[in-house]
Motif scaffolding. Structure first.
Motif, PDB file in Angstrom:
ATOM      1  N   SER A 102      21.550  54.519  50.398  1.00  0.00           N
ATOM      2  CA  SER A 102      21.399  53.075  50.088  1.00  0.00           C
ATOM      3  C   SER A 102      22.593  52.221  49.898  1.00  0.00           C
ATOM      4  CB  SER A 102      20.618  52.822  48.869  1.00  0.00           C
ATOM      5  OG  SER A 102      20.552  51.472  48.533  1.00  0.00           O
ATOM      6  N   ALA A 103      22.545  51.243  50.757  1.00  0.00           N
ATOM      7  CA  ALA A 103      23.902  50.112  50.513  1.00  0.00           C
ATOM      8  C   ALA A 103      23.655  49.030  49.569  1.00  0.00           C
ATOM      9  CB  ALA A 103      24.078  49.625  51.969  1.00  0.00           C
ATOM     10  N   SER A 104      22.687  49.354  48.759  1.00  0.00           N
ATOM     11  CA  SER A 104      22.340  48.276  47.721  1.00  0.00           C
ATOM     12  C   SER A 104      23.480  47.864  46.641  1.00  0.00           C
ATOM     13  CB  SER A 104      20.883  48.598  47.036  1.00  0.00           C
ATOM     14  OG  SER A 104      19.920  48.571  47.937  1.00  0.00           O
ATOM     15  N   SER A 105      24.178  48.506  46.597  1.00  0.00           N
ATOM     16  CA  SER A 105      25.306  48.296  45.651  1.00  0.00           C
ATOM     17  C   SER A 105      26.438  47.132  45.792  1.00  0.00           C
ATOM     18  CB  SER A 105      26.341  49.602  45.105  1.00  0.00           C
ATOM     19  OG  SER A 105      27.098  49.740  46.304  1.00  0.00           O
ATOM     20  N   MET A 106      26.145  46.905  46.993  1.00  0.00           N
ATOM     21  CA  MET A 106      26.652  45.569  47.574  1.00  0.00           C
ATOM     22  C   MET A 106      26.566  44.297  46.773  1.00  0.00           C
ATOM     23  SD  MET A 106      24.909  44.724  51.198  1.00  0.00           S
ATOM     24  CE  MET A 106      25.669  43.326  51.614  1.00  0.00           C
ATOM     25  N   TRP A 107      25.206  44.260  46.297  1.00  0.00           N
ATOM     26  CA  TRP A 107      24.694  43.322  45.341  1.00  0.00           C
ATOM     27  C   TRP A 107      25.136  43.343  43.931  1.00  0.00           C
ATOM     28  CZ3 TRP A 107      20.320  44.766  48.464  1.00  0.00           C
ATOM     29  CH2 TRP A 107      20.203  44.282  49.701  1.00  0.00           C
ATOM     30  N   THR A 108      26.397  42.949  43.462  1.00  0.00           N
ATOM     31  CA  THR A 108      26.921  42.996  42.225  1.00  0.00           C
ATOM     32  C   THR A 108      26.206  42.281  41.102  1.00  0.00           C
ATOM     33  OG1 THR A 108      28.822  41.714  42.881  1.00  0.00           O
ATOM     34  CG2 THR A 108      29.076  44.055  43.209  1.00  0.00           C
ATOM     35  N   ALA A 109      25.374  41.481  41.728  1.00  0.00           N
ATOM     36  CA  ALA A 109      24.620  40.495  40.554  1.00  0.00           C
ATOM     37  C   ALA A 109      23.921  41.474  39.759  1.00  0.00           C
ATOM     38  CB  ALA A 109      23.769  39.565  41.419  1.00  0.00           C
ATOM     39  N   ASN A 110      23.679  42.821  40.635  1.00  0.00           N
ATOM     40  CA  ASN A 110      22.550  43.796  39.745  1.00  0.00           C
ATOM     41  C   ASN A 110      23.820  44.697  38.938  1.00  0.00           C
ATOM     42  OD1 ASN A 110      21.001  43.476  42.522  1.00  0.00           O
ATOM     43  ND2 ASN A 110      19.935  43.173  40.289  1.00  0.00           N
ATOM     44  N   ALA A 111      25.085  44.781  38.905  1.00  0.00           N
ATOM     45  CA  ALA A 111      25.903  45.630  38.632  1.00  0.00           C
ATOM     46  C   ALA A 111      25.841  45.885  37.000  1.00  0.00           C
ATOM     47  CB  ALA A 111      27.327  45.461  38.941  1.00  0.00           C
ATOM     48  N   ALA A 112      25.804  44.532  36.308  1.00  0.00           N
ATOM     49  CA  ALA A 112      26.115  44.641  34.862  1.00  0.00           C
ATOM     50  C   ALA A 112      25.706  43.335  34.530  1.00  0.00           C
ATOM     51  CB  ALA A 112      27.380  44.925  34.729  1.00  0.00           C
ATOM     52  N   THR A 113      25.431  43.303  33.015  1.00  0.00           N
ATOM     53  CA  THR A 113      25.215  41.971  32.433  1.00  0.00           C
ATOM     54  C   THR A 113      26.871  41.961  31.644  1.00  0.00           C
ATOM     55  OG1 THR A 113      23.049  42.367  32.007  1.00  0.00           O
ATOM     56  CG2 THR A 113      24.043  40.655  30.690  1.00  0.00           C
ATOM     57  N   VAL A 114      27.284  40.515  31.570  1.00  0.00           N
ATOM     58  CA  VAL A 114      28.358  40.395  31.104  1.00  0.00           C
ATOM     59  C   VAL A 114      28.397  39.169  30.140  1.00  0.00           C
ATOM     60  CG1 VAL A 114      30.875  39.725  31.449  1.00  0.00           C
ATOM     61  CG2 VAL A 114      29.617  41.092  33.196  1.00  0.00           C
ATOM     62  N   SER A 115      28.844  39.387  28.871  1.00  0.00           N
ATOM     63  CA  SER A 115      28.898  38.296  27.969  1.00  0.00           C
ATOM     64  C   SER A 115      30.296  37.869  27.521  1.00  0.00           C
ATOM     65  CB  SER A 115      28.092  38.810  26.482  1.00  0.00           C
ATOM     66  OG  SER A 115      26.587  39.003  26.951  1.00  0.00           O
ATOM     67  N   PRO A 116      30.542  36.493  28.107  1.00  0.00           N
ATOM     68  CA  PRO A 116      32.142  36.237  27.488  1.00  0.00           C
ATOM     69  C   PRO A 116      32.529  36.204  25.920  1.00  0.00           C
ATOM     70  CG  PRO A 116      30.756  34.229  27.959  1.00  0.00           C
ATOM     71  CD  PRO A 116      29.904  35.503  28.314  1.00  0.00           C
ATOM     72  N   SER A 117      33.530  36.322  25.768  1.00  0.00           N
ATOM     73  CA  SER A 117      34.134  36.296  24.225  1.00  0.00           C
ATOM     74  C   SER A 117      33.814  35.332  23.344  1.00  0.00           C
ATOM     75  CB  SER A 117      35.526  36.498  24.223  1.00  0.00           C
ATOM     76  OG  SER A 117      36.413  35.471  25.089  1.00  0.00           O
ATOM     77  N   ALA A 118      33.790  34.023  24.074  1.00  0.00           N
ATOM     78  CA  ALA A 118      33.117  32.776  23.168  1.00  0.00           C
ATOM     79  C   ALA A 118      31.648  33.285  22.658  1.00  0.00           C
ATOM     80  CB  ALA A 118      32.970  31.559  24.229  1.00  0.00           C
ATOM     81  N   ASP A 119      31.025  33.963  23.160  1.00  0.00           N
ATOM     82  CA  ASP A 119      29.533  34.128  22.620  1.00  0.00           C
ATOM     83  C   ASP A 119      29.272  35.456  22.031  1.00  0.00           C
ATOM     84  OD1 ASP A 119      29.239  32.167  24.623  1.00  0.00           O
ATOM     85  OD2 ASP A 119      28.021  33.300  25.755  1.00  0.00           O
ATOM     86  N   THR A 120      30.518  36.577  21.722  1.00  0.00           N
ATOM     87  CA  THR A 120      29.885  37.519  21.180  1.00  0.00           C
ATOM     88  C   THR A 120      30.647  37.496  19.944  1.00  0.00           C
ATOM     89  OG1 THR A 120      31.798  38.642  22.022  1.00  0.00           O
ATOM     90  CG2 THR A 120      30.048  38.840  23.460  1.00  0.00           C
ATOM     91  N   ALA A 121      29.974  38.433  18.923  1.00  0.00           N
ATOM     92  CA  ALA A 121      30.400  38.493  17.414  1.00  0.00           C
ATOM     93  C   ALA A 121      31.751  39.025  17.157  1.00  0.00           C
ATOM     94  CB  ALA A 121      29.420  39.423  16.743  1.00  0.00           C
ATOM     95  N   ASN A 122      32.238  40.030  18.168  1.00  0.00           N
ATOM     96  CA  ASN A 122      33.808  40.383  17.946  1.00  0.00           C
ATOM     97  C   ASN A 122      34.789  39.731  18.818  1.00  0.00           C
ATOM     98  OD1 ASN A 122      33.058  41.548  20.397  1.00  0.00           O
ATOM     99  ND2 ASN A 122      33.411  43.868  20.062  1.00  0.00           N
ATOM    100  N   GLY A 123      34.214  38.655  19.448  1.00  0.00           N
ATOM    101  CA  GLY A 123      35.200  37.968  20.547  1.00  0.00           C
ATOM    102  C   GLY A 123      35.725  38.656  21.585  1.00  0.00           C
ATOM    103  N   LYS A 124      34.908  39.767  22.011  1.00  0.00           N
ATOM    104  CA  LYS A 124      35.619  40.532  23.126  1.00  0.00           C
ATOM    105  C   LYS A 124      34.462  40.082  24.465  1.00  0.00           C
ATOM    106  CE  LYS A 124      37.818  44.528  20.600  1.00  0.00           C
ATOM    107  NZ  LYS A 124      37.879  45.865  20.700  1.00  0.00           N
ATOM    108  N   VAL A 125      34.918  40.446  25.452  1.00  0.00           N
ATOM    109  CA  VAL A 125      34.019  40.401  26.630  1.00  0.00           C
ATOM    110  C   VAL A 125      33.320  41.717  26.989  1.00  0.00           C
ATOM    111  CG1 VAL A 125      33.917  39.773  29.127  1.00  0.00           C
ATOM    112  CG2 VAL A 125      35.892  38.971  27.781  1.00  0.00           C
ATOM    113  N   HIS A 126      31.947  41.663  26.932  1.00  0.00           N
ATOM    114  CA  HIS A 126      31.050  42.877  26.841  1.00  0.00           C
ATOM    115  C   HIS A 126      30.474  43.035  28.186  1.00  0.00           C
ATOM    116  CE1 HIS A 126      30.528  43.788  22.342  1.00  0.00           C
ATOM    117  NE2 HIS A 126      31.525  42.688  22.519  1.00  0.00           N
ATOM    118  N   PHE A 127      30.523  44.371  28.553  1.00  0.00           N
ATOM    119  CA  PHE A 127      29.956  44.795  29.780  1.00  0.00           C
ATOM    120  C   PHE A 127      28.869  45.822  29.747  1.00  0.00           C
ATOM    121  CE2 PHE A 127      34.128  43.307  30.929  1.00  0.00           C
ATOM    122  CZ  PHE A 127      34.200  42.554  32.007  1.00  0.00           C
TER     123      PHE A 127
END
Length: 445
Positions: A102-127
């Motif tokens: 399968s070539a489906s990995s080209m759709w990186t919207a499905n690769a991960a969920t990302v939360s920026p540092s402004a939102d997270t409790a420890n102030g890091k970007v989470h993946f």
């Protein structure tokens, strides 16, 4: 301090093909036996990346998966050298073999969920890589995705990486395709909207009947916990089961958000108005909710053209635009709607069309091709610089594609041992070009 939303687009791999693997993804199934053009597909994607870079956007590149997945075929009992494994799997279990190609990995919207540092409790970007358990061919991706993300965001001062959720459909997680972050400015604390299709532990709740709901409520909650998000900056919305049964397999096929704008179809969600009120209340600022009525664009037309699988981006001058596939421009009704939308007094001021037909034929539009990562300037400096688009990288990647990719690939070609050798040679060179290290199984064996 400056803040950016960076789009990391998936680089189409050298074995790009149409395998027709995703039940519920109408476009994917309808092109199952067609010959693909890997070189054209990769260059279409690169041109879109370069165009956004030229608009002043920060644009990144995410490396593809290795396919065919020989390691998985060996786990499934096919033995011998690599050529033997390919031949046996292709003849004895062709459906399984195609899934491992399968070539489906080209759709990186499905690769991960990302939360920026402004939102997270420890102030890091989470993946958190998505486990993609609903589809066998996509469930093969998360371990390699995690290694690639760690090679791109390799600084523990700024970035925190999590293992994907347990490999079970109770925690089916499809990544950012079912996640939208809304905010006033990228550097401000935002509201992270998790869209789920069903409850895994409560069968009395509404769920689609024809096609599967790939994202569970429980998975969305788990990712929010892992990322250190609070009740004050999360909203959980259920996707309308009826639209899933009409071919809307991910939320990003029926809605897209950016900053304080949510662009969505009127049939997109369950309990829409109370959830929109919750978003606005938690954000503490005025939102622009742009609801597209069925009378203007049917769900079928939205799926056929991927009106909502578009990129909604803010340019450096503050203007918000839509990046849409040419299928939207070619459809009279959708084109007229977008023209009227851009000409109005709302927040969206323009529409730019791009030819991504190789991706569209396999079931994904412009929004499927990118993973969004909000970063401040210090975090951006900590990103592996060799994965950030610029004129030199664009030229090098085009030369790499010209050197290694075939013009045409038929389904029968996927069993060719020479193709596996070509692909591994290309990927090994790519990891050196992008300074990723050994992220592929064949490099670690």
């Amino acid at each position: 301090m400056q803040h950016f939303e960076v789009n990391f687009d998936g680089l189409v791999g050298p074995t790009h093909n149409y395998a027709g693997l995703s039940f519920g993804n109408v476009a994917s199934l309808s092109n199952a036996q067609a010959a693909s053009n890997p070189r054209s597909a990769a260059k279409q994607g690169l041109r879109k990346m370069k165009a956004l870079h030229d608009m002043g956007m920060v644009q990144g590149v995410l490396a593809p998966q290795e396919r065919p997945d020989v390691d998985t075929l060996r786990r499934l009992g096919f033995t011998g050298n690599d050529g033997d494994v390919l031949a046996k799997a292709a003849s004895q279990a062709p459906a399984i073999y195609r899934a491992c190609c399968s070539a489906s990995s080209m759709w990186t919207a499905n690769a991960a969920t990302v939360s920026p540092s402004a939102d997270t409790a420890n102030g890091k970007v989470h993946f958190t890589p998505a486990n993609l358990t609903n589809k066998f061919h996509r469930s093969l991706e998360p371990l390699t995705t995690g290694r690639i993300l760690k090679a791109m965001f390799n600084n523990s001062r700024y970035f925190e990486h999590h293992l994907h959720l347990p490999d079970n459909e109770h925690f089916g997680d499809e990544g950012a395709a079912n996640h939208t972050r809304l905010c006033q400015q990228y550097g401000n604390a935002g509201v992270e909207v998790f869209v789920y299709g069903r409850y895994a532990f409560d069968s009395s709740k509404p769920a689609p009947q024809r096609f599967p709901a790939r994202q569970t409520f429980e998975a969305s909650q788990a990712v929010a916990r892992l990322h250190g998000l609070s009740d004050d900056n999360t909203v959980f919305m259920q996707q309308n089961p009826d639209v899933i049964d009409q071919g809307v397999f991910h939320n990003d096929v029926i809605a897209v958000g950016n900053q304080n704008v949510l662009f969505y179809h009127e049939q997109a969600f369950v309990d829409t108005h109370s959830k929109l009120h919750e978003i606005e209340s938690k954000l503490g600022a005025q939102m622009h909710f742009i609801e597209v009525p069925t009378s203007a664009v049917s769900v079928q037309d939205a799926v056929d053209t991927y009106l909502f699988n578009t990129q909604l981006i803010t340019l450096p001058d503050g203007k918000m635009i839509i990046v849409a596939p040419t299928e939207c421009e070619e459809h009279a009704g959708v084109s007229a709607y977008l023209q009227e939308l851009a000409a109005g007094n709302g927040p969206i001021s323009d529409v730019r069309y791009f030819d991504v037909k190789q991706s569209m034929r396999n079931g994904g539009g412009p929004a499927c091709l990118r993973l969004r990562v909000a970063l401040n300037d210090e975090e951006l400096k900590a990103v592996n610089p060799h994965v950030v688009m610029n004129d030199a990288l664009f030229e090098r990647l085009n030369q790499w594609v010209d050197k290694h990719y075939r013009d045409e690939l038929a389904v029968a070609d996927l069993a060719d041992p020479q193709l596996l050798l070509e692909s591994r040679t290309a990927l090994d060179e790519l990891t050196q070009l992008m300074h990723l290290g050994s992220v592929y199984p064949f490099q670690q064996d």
